[in-house]
Design an enzyme around this catalytic site. Structure first.
Site, PDB file in Angstrom:
ATOM      1  CG  HIS A  14      -0.186   0.072   2.522  1.00  0.00           C
ATOM      2  ND1 HIS A  14       0.370   1.232   3.015  1.00  0.00           N
ATOM      3  CD2 HIS A  14       0.094  -0.889   3.430  1.00  0.00           C
ATOM      4  CE1 HIS A  14       0.946   0.998   4.166  1.00  0.00           C
ATOM      5  NE2 HIS A  14       0.803  -0.290   4.450  1.00  0.00           N
ATOM      6  CD  GLU A  85       2.326  -5.381   8.257  1.00  0.00           C
ATOM      7  OE1 GLU A  85       2.471  -6.607   8.129  1.00  0.00           O
ATOM      8  OE2 GLU A  85       3.085  -4.546   7.725  1.00  0.00           O
TER       9      GLU A  85
END
Length: 198
Positions: A14, A85
């Protein structure tokens, strides 16, 4: 040994968030992209087009920084929460320098792990187990062509080590910057890194 699938696995981290810019561990905190992160996401879409990537599947973490990166890159992802994550537990939102000052030693997340906090945290092996599940699910897609995984720095690095069939702790020696791409594939039958952190 089985014939490897023809598709490549494209990892897309990202774009920048405030915490990634400032070096703070950003696990499950659902931060938006910065203005620069939005630009990075659009630029990575152009780089994908330049690589002649027409993915048969795009799969993203459910966190907004990954989903919005995919959208700005011109991708239409499915969601797989196993791409989230690392859960940093009590180290969420903290920098490595701050943690080292507190612990009094050269703390490293891959070697020393995390402590519980608002969330329980994860071990590197638990993140690797999630990555393994993702790879099992994407293999049928790789039989048909390229797959893009939109995710995060640490989880993507660990996923690469699982792809390579090596220790997940090797991920400590890989870097993966916000808004960058990495390509995984095969050399003959062996899984390999084709390009990294471009």
């Amino acid at each position: 040994m089985s014939t490897p699938p023809p598709g490549r696995l494209i990892l897309l981290r990202h774009g920048e968030t405030e915490w990634s810019r400032d070096g703070r561990h950003t696990g499950l905190t659902d931060l938006p992209l910065t203005d620069h992160g939005r630009v990075q996401a659009m630029e990575v879409g152009q780089r994908l087009a330049g690589l002649d990537v027409t993915p048969v599947a795009v799969i993203s973490s459910h966190l907004q920084r990954a989903l919005y990166t995919a959208e700005l890159a011109g991708l239409d992802p499915q969601v797989d929460e196993d791409l989230r994550e690392w859960d940093y537990g009590g180290y969420e939102g903290r920098s490595t320098a701050d943690i080292r000052k507190e612990t009094g030693h050269a703390w490293d997340v891959f070697r020393d792990g995390v402590i519980p906090g608002d969330t329980p945290g994860e071990t590197v092996e638990e993140v690797a187990a999630r990555a393994s599940r993702v790879l099992v699910r994407v293999r049928p897609h790789l039989e048909r062509g390229d797959v893009v995984l939109v995710g995060h720095g640490h989880t993507s690095r660990i996923l690469a080590t699982v792809w390579l069939r090596t220790s997940p702790r090797l991920a400590a020696q890989l870097t993966f910057d916000a808004g960058h791409l990495s390509l995984l594939g095969h050399h003959r039958e062996d899984p390999c890194i084709l390009t990294w952190n471009t």
